[in-house]
Each structure stands twice: as structure tokens, then as C-alpha cells.
Scaffold this active site. Structure first.
Site, PDB file in Angstrom:
ATOM      1  N   GLN A  75       1.584  -5.240 -11.529  1.00  0.00           N
ATOM      2  CA  GLN A  75       1.560  -5.823 -10.167  1.00  0.00           C
ATOM      3  C   GLN A  75       0.412  -6.822 -10.066  1.00  0.00           C
ATOM      4  OE1 GLN A  75       0.584  -2.782 -10.981  1.00  0.00           O
ATOM      5  NE2 GLN A  75      -0.604  -1.725  -9.419  1.00  0.00           N
ATOM      6  N   THR A  76       0.587  -7.820  -9.215  1.00  0.00           N
ATOM      7  CA  THR A  76      -0.433  -8.874  -9.121  1.00  0.00           C
ATOM      8  C   THR A  76      -1.083  -8.907  -7.738  1.00  0.00           C
ATOM      9  OG1 THR A  76       1.082 -10.595  -8.339  1.00  0.00           O
ATOM     10  CG2 THR A  76       0.853 -10.336 -10.735  1.00  0.00           C
ATOM     11  N   VAL A 120     -10.902  -3.512  -6.680  1.00  0.00           N
ATOM     12  CA  VAL A 120     -12.107  -4.123  -7.262  1.00  0.00           C
ATOM     13  C   VAL A 120     -13.247  -3.105  -7.277  1.00  0.00           C
ATOM     14  CG1 VAL A 120     -13.840  -5.932  -6.960  1.00  0.00           C
ATOM     15  CG2 VAL A 120     -11.424  -6.484  -6.648  1.00  0.00           C
ATOM     16  N   TYR A 125      -0.666   0.114   9.102  1.00  0.00           N
ATOM     17  CA  TYR A 125      -1.479  -1.099   8.945  1.00  0.00           C
ATOM     18  C   TYR A 125      -0.586  -2.339   9.007  1.00  0.00           C
ATOM     19  CZ  TYR A 125      -4.992  -4.191   6.726  1.00  0.00           C
ATOM     20  OH  TYR A 125      -5.882  -5.208   6.431  1.00  0.00           O
TER      21      TYR A 125
HETATM   22  P1  NAD Z   1     -14.032  -2.814   6.603  1.00  0.00           P
HETATM   23  O1  NAD Z   1     -13.363  -1.485   6.677  1.00  0.00           O
HETATM   24  O2  NAD Z   1     -15.233  -2.952   5.734  1.00  0.00           O
HETATM   25  O3  NAD Z   1     -14.454  -3.300   8.049  1.00  0.00           O
HETATM   26  C1  NAD Z   1     -13.773  -2.959   9.218  1.00  0.00           C
HETATM   27  C2  NAD Z   1     -14.807  -2.665  10.286  1.00  0.00           C
HETATM   28  O4  NAD Z   1     -14.129  -2.349  11.510  1.00  0.00           O
HETATM   29  C3  NAD Z   1     -15.671  -1.459   9.935  1.00  0.00           C
HETATM   30  O5  NAD Z   1     -17.022  -1.740  10.189  1.00  0.00           O
HETATM   31  C4  NAD Z   1     -15.156  -0.365  10.867  1.00  0.00           C
HETATM   32  O6  NAD Z   1     -16.125   0.615  11.171  1.00  0.00           O
HETATM   33  C5  NAD Z   1     -14.724  -1.172  12.068  1.00  0.00           C
HETATM   34  N1  NAD Z   1     -13.695  -0.525  12.887  1.00  0.00           N
HETATM   35  C6  NAD Z   1     -12.545   0.046  12.461  1.00  0.00           C
HETATM   36  N2  NAD Z   1     -11.846   0.515  13.512  1.00  0.00           N
HETATM   37  C7  NAD Z   1     -12.579   0.200  14.626  1.00  0.00           C
HETATM   38  C8  NAD Z   1     -12.379   0.415  16.018  1.00  0.00           C
HETATM   39  N3  NAD Z   1     -11.301   1.053  16.487  1.00  0.00           N
HETATM   40  N4  NAD Z   1     -13.341  -0.022  16.870  1.00  0.00           N
HETATM   41  C9  NAD Z   1     -14.456  -0.649  16.412  1.00  0.00           C
HETATM   42  N5  NAD Z   1     -14.688  -0.867  15.102  1.00  0.00           N
HETATM   43  C10 NAD Z   1     -13.753  -0.450  14.227  1.00  0.00           C
HETATM   44  O7  NAD Z   1     -12.912  -3.857   6.195  1.00  0.00           O
HETATM   45  P2  NAD Z   1     -13.021  -5.395   5.842  1.00  0.00           P
HETATM   46  O8  NAD Z   1     -12.558  -5.570   4.450  1.00  0.00           O
HETATM   47  O9  NAD Z   1     -14.343  -5.932   6.240  1.00  0.00           O
HETATM   48  O10 NAD Z   1     -11.890  -5.991   6.790  1.00  0.00           O
HETATM   49  C11 NAD Z   1     -12.203  -6.621   8.026  1.00  0.00           C
HETATM   50  C12 NAD Z   1     -10.920  -7.140   8.662  1.00  0.00           C
HETATM   51  O11 NAD Z   1     -10.278  -8.056   7.789  1.00  0.00           O
HETATM   52  C13 NAD Z   1      -9.898  -6.040   8.986  1.00  0.00           C
HETATM   53  O12 NAD Z   1      -9.291  -6.328  10.210  1.00  0.00           O
HETATM   54  C14 NAD Z   1      -8.901  -6.166   7.861  1.00  0.00           C
HETATM   55  O13 NAD Z   1      -7.625  -5.746   8.260  1.00  0.00           O
HETATM   56  C15 NAD Z   1      -8.940  -7.660   7.583  1.00  0.00           C
HETATM   57  N6  NAD Z   1      -8.516  -7.944   6.210  1.00  0.00           N
HETATM   58  C16 NAD Z   1      -9.323  -7.647   5.156  1.00  0.00           C
HETATM   59  C17 NAD Z   1      -8.886  -7.888   3.857  1.00  0.00           C
HETATM   60  C18 NAD Z   1      -9.750  -7.603   2.663  1.00  0.00           C
HETATM   61  O14 NAD Z   1      -9.301  -7.828   1.543  1.00  0.00           O
HETATM   62  N7  NAD Z   1     -10.966  -7.135   2.800  1.00  0.00           N
HETATM   63  C19 NAD Z   1      -7.616  -8.433   3.647  1.00  0.00           C
HETATM   64  C20 NAD Z   1      -6.815  -8.691   4.742  1.00  0.00           C
HETATM   65  C21 NAD Z   1      -7.278  -8.466   6.024  1.00  0.00           C
HETATM   66  N1  UDP Z   2      -4.904  -0.213  -7.822  1.00  0.00           N
HETATM   67  C1  UDP Z   2      -5.019   0.289  -9.101  1.00  0.00           C
HETATM   68  N2  UDP Z   2      -6.024   1.182  -9.357  1.00  0.00           N
HETATM   69  C2  UDP Z   2      -6.915   1.562  -8.412  1.00  0.00           C
HETATM   70  C3  UDP Z   2      -6.806   1.033  -7.098  1.00  0.00           C
HETATM   71  C4  UDP Z   2      -5.778   0.146  -6.838  1.00  0.00           C
HETATM   72  O1  UDP Z   2      -4.246  -0.046  -9.999  1.00  0.00           O
HETATM   73  O2  UDP Z   2      -7.807   2.369  -8.729  1.00  0.00           O
HETATM   74  C5  UDP Z   2      -3.834  -1.195  -7.539  1.00  0.00           C
HETATM   75  C6  UDP Z   2      -2.987  -0.862  -6.316  1.00  0.00           C
HETATM   76  O3  UDP Z   2      -1.913  -0.020  -6.690  1.00  0.00           O
HETATM   77  C7  UDP Z   2      -2.522  -2.248  -5.905  1.00  0.00           C
HETATM   78  C8  UDP Z   2      -3.675  -3.163  -6.292  1.00  0.00           C
HETATM   79  O4  UDP Z   2      -4.472  -2.416  -7.208  1.00  0.00           O
HETATM   80  O5  UDP Z   2      -1.378  -2.622  -6.641  1.00  0.00           O
HETATM   81  C9  UDP Z   2      -4.548  -3.563  -5.109  1.00  0.00           C
HETATM   82  O6  UDP Z   2      -4.891  -2.403  -4.403  1.00  0.00           O
HETATM   83  P1  UDP Z   2      -5.908  -2.393  -3.185  1.00  0.00           P
HETATM   84  O7  UDP Z   2      -5.927  -0.984  -2.655  1.00  0.00           O
HETATM   85  O8  UDP Z   2      -7.199  -2.991  -3.594  1.00  0.00           O
HETATM   86  O9  UDP Z   2      -5.297  -3.389  -2.105  1.00  0.00           O
HETATM   87  P2  UDP Z   2      -3.834  -3.733  -1.567  1.00  0.00           P
HETATM   88  O10 UDP Z   2      -3.659  -5.154  -1.956  1.00  0.00           O
HETATM   89  O11 UDP Z   2      -2.807  -2.855  -2.213  1.00  0.00           O
HETATM   90  O12 UDP Z   2      -3.944  -3.516  -0.111  1.00  0.00           O
END
Ligand code: NAD
Ligand code: UDP
Length: 313
Positions: free
Chosen positions: A210-211, A189, A146
Site C-alpha cells: 500500500q502507498t 512514520v 473519522y
Molecule cells: P493531533 O492528534 O496531534 O492533534 C489534534 C489536536 O486536537 C490534539 O491536540 C487534541 O488534543 C485536540 N483535540 C481533539 N479533539 C478535541 C476536541 N473535541 N476539543 C478540543 N481539542 C481536541 O493530530 P494532528 O496530526 O496534529 O492533526 C491535526 C488536524 O489535522 C486534525 O483535524 C486532523 O484530522 C488533520 N489532519 C492531519 C493529518 C496528518 O497526517 N497529521 C492528515 C489529515 C488531516
Molecule cells: N502501517 C504499517 N505499520 C504500522 C503502522 C501503519 O504498515 O506500524 C500502514 C497502515 O496500514 C497504512 C499506512 O501504514 O497502510 C499508513 O498508516 P497511518 O496509520 O500512518 O495513516 P493512514 O494513512 O492509514 O491514516
């Protein structure tokens, strides 16, 4: 103004479904592309009858031919449990998927936004993280598919921009939460809320010191739209996140209190390469997009708890 057709890859996911809703609300035609690897039709079922909404089930690692006016490239599993389930496909989605989407943007001369991530900073040695920090990332660990996939995607975006002039918009998203997260996706969450609602043990990984900084979904969507609508010269990368920083222990305490739960804390091993701290420096987003998150953690958690309470048995 001519109605725009906007492609949202990953539109069936957590963030994507909220973005599709917002874009429809703003009067656009929306083309949602998703292979439903982690997304779900339930997230967009209410949009399927909307006259301006179309859905294509498609994997972006394969070529796609569509005519659109802008692309939000969100397709990629985001939870560590999901992206590590098929790590090769995660990297393919980030790399081949980005190449395919950038190809469309280049052919049509349209803007494309990349949903990058705070993970590109790895386990950061600079705190908070500004965009000019290059990160501290393990390239061979379990999170690398990732982290490095998203880093390579950023490289591709900037090379397409420099080499072919594509208008790129790269945002680095920090932990985002809200309704429509999957209840069992392993993210903190969703884990803590589902555990608290069921009075089950709350799983703290490591010592919980961790934060993370948590951004509510409506704030994030506003940031994504502002970035897409910014002048062509604004390429990013720009951090989007809420700078409020919380330990996992504090988050667990808040959720237990807000759900009136009888859950107890249990401590589990810290996953490999789990970042010790994360907090966005959002001065660029503030200056360039005039964007600031509005929803405080407690307020966002309330809405998220209500959502999980409504869908869980
Ligand atoms: P999510 O898993 O809910 O959504 C991702 C979507 O992409 C899903 O609907 C999945 O089916 C689709 N998908 C995955 N691989 C695919 C492929 N090869 N072709 C077509 N569709 C595909 O995740 P999310 O939280 O909604 O995240 C959306 C985007 O935001 C991602 O790119 C993720 O890396 C980025 N992002 C999210 C967070 C977060 O905290 N949620 C943080 C940083 C970055
Ligand atoms: N984490 C935790 N308990 C859980 C799931 C996650 O303590 O049941 C911690 C995890 O180790 C990380 C933070 O929560 O330090 C955030 O994890 P998450 O998987 O939500 O996202 P990340 O920011 O690591 O991609």
C-alpha cells in the site's frame, strides 16, 4: 496593520503546535484551544510564556465564546488508533465541533479554515486524487467515525458558506509527519522510527505494497497559512500534500537504513478499510496558492528521526 487574534483549535497537537509557532512568529496573537485528548502541553510549553499566546483547555464539542479575527479548526484526533479509541467522540468533534466553530465565524464574520483530510477519498478508485473526486468511503466501518465525520464537516462548511456567507477555507491534508508526532500514536512514520531506533521488529501491515504520500510539517504549515491568507473567494477544497508516493515496504527500508537499525520486518494483518493507495493531485494548490512542498522525504525523515532519538529513553 492591526495585529490579528487567531484561534487555533487543536493547537496543542502535532500540526497545531507548529502552526501556533508560525502565527506568533508572523506577529499575531494566538488563542490555542485544546482538550489535550491527543495533544500535550509539552508541545506548546515553550509558547506558554510568550506574551501573545493564550491557552484555553476546552472541548470544542461544547459552545465557546471568544472574540477573534480568524479560526483554524484543527481539533480532532488524527491517528487511526486514537480516532477509533472513542469513535463517537471523534464524530462529535468533527460535527458538533465544526458547528460550534462555524457559529463563531458566522457571528464575527471572520474566515475559518477546516483541516479536512485525504481520508475523505476513502480507498480511492481514482489515482492520484484530485479535489473533484468524490471518494470511495465505507460509512459503517471502523474508520468511518473519522472519514464520514470529516466529510460531514466539509458539508457543514459549504452549507454555512452558501446559507450564511461565512468565508470558508477547506484544505484536505495528506499524511503529514515531523517532530512532535507522538512516538506511540500508531501512525506509520512514528511506529517505524520508534521501532527502528529500538532495534525492534518493524510492523508492516498487509504485504506493505500500500502507498502513502508524506508531507513534512513545515511545508504543510506554509500551505495552511497561504490558504488562510488567500482571497475570500477561495473556499477550497484544496489538497495539501507531497505527491512523492512510497510503499510502506520502501518507507521501512529507508528508515532502517537511515537509523542503522538491526530491525527486521514482520508482517501483521492489514487493518479493515486500509486505503491501498494515496497520492494528492496538488495542481490546484500550485495554481491558486502558488504552494509546492519543498522538503524531500529523506530530509524530513532525518529531522523526525533526530527528534525521536532526542525524546526516547
Ligand atoms: P493531533 O492528534 O496531534 O492533534 C489534534 C489536536 O486536537 C490534539 O491536540 C487534541 O488534543 C485536540 N483535540 C481533539 N479533539 C478535541 C476536541 N473535541 N476539543 C478540543 N481539542 C481536541 O493530530 P494532528 O496530526 O496534529 O492533526 C491535526 C488536524 O489535522 C486534525 O483535524 C486532523 O484530522 C488533520 N489532519 C492531519 C493529518 C496528518 O497526517 N497529521 C492528515 C489529515 C488531516
Ligand atoms: N502501517 C504499517 N505499520 C504500522 C503502522 C501503519 O504498515 O506500524 C500502514 C497502515 O496500514 C497504512 C499506512 O501504514 O497502510 C499508513 O498508516 P497511518 O496509520 O500512518 O495513516 P493512514 O494513512 O492509514 O491514516
Amino acid at each position: 496593520m492591526k495585529k490579528k487574534t487567531i484561534l487555533v483549535t487543536g493547537g496543542g497537537g502535532f500540526i497545531g503546535s507548529h502552526l501556533c509557532e508560525r502565527l506568533l512568529h508572523d506577529g499575531n496573537d494566538v488563542l490555542c484551544v485544546d482538550n489535550f485528548y491527543t495533544g500535550s502541553k509539552n508541545n506548546i510549553r515553550h509558547l506558554l510564556t510568550h506574551p501573545d499566546f493564550e491557552l484555553i483547555r476546552h472541548d470544542i464539542t461544547l459552545p465557546l465564546f471568544v472574540e477573534v479575527d480568524a479560526i483554524y479548526n484543527l481539533a480532532c484526533p488524527a491517528s487511526p488508533v486514537h480516532y477509533q479509541n472513542n469513535p463517537i467522540h471523534t464524530t462529535k468533534t468533527c460535527v458538533s465541533g465544526s458547528i460550534n466553530m462555524l457559529g463563531i465565524a458566522k457571528r464575527l464574520n471572520i474566515p475559518i479554515l477546516q483541516a479536512s483530510t485525504s481520508e475523505i477519498y476513502g480507498n480511492p478508485l481514482e489515482h492520484p486524487q484530485p479535489e473533484h473526486y468524490w471518494g470511495n468511503v465505507n460509512c459503517i466501518g471502523p474508520r468511518s467515525c473519522y472519514d464520514e465525520g470529516k466529510r460531514c464537516a466539509e458539508t457543514l462548511f459549504f452549507d454555512y458558506h452558501r446559507q450564511t456567507g461565512v468565508a470558508i477555507k477547506v484544505v484536505r491534508i495528506f499524511n503529514t509527519y515531523g517532530p512532535r508526532m507522538l512516538p506511540y500514536d500508531g501512525r506509520v512514520v512514528s511506529n517505524f522510527i520508534t521501532q527502528a531506533l529500538a532495534d525492534k521488529d518493524i510492523t508492516i501491515y498487509g504485504d506493505g505494497s500500500q502507498t502513502r504520500s508524506f508531507c513534512f510539517i513545515s511545508d504543510l504549515v506554509e500551505g495552511l497559512v497561504r490558504m488562510m491568507n488567500s482571497p475570500r473567494t477561495v473556499t477550497g477544497p484544496i489538497n495539501l500534500g507531497n505527491p512523492g508516493e512510497f510503499t510502506m515496504l520502501k518507507l521501512a527500508e529507508m528508515i532502517i537504513e537511515m537509523t542503522n537499525s538491526n530491525s527486521e520486518l514482520v508482517f501483521k494483518p492489514l487493518p479493515q478499510d486500509d486505503p491501498a493507495q494515496r497520492k494528492p493531485d496538488i495542481s490546484l494548490a500550485d495554481k491558486i496558492l502558488e504552494w509546492n512542498p519543498k522538503v524531500r522525504l529523506r530530509e524530513g525523515l532525518l529531522k523526525t528521526i533526530d527528534y525521536f532519538a532526542s525524546i526516547l529513553p
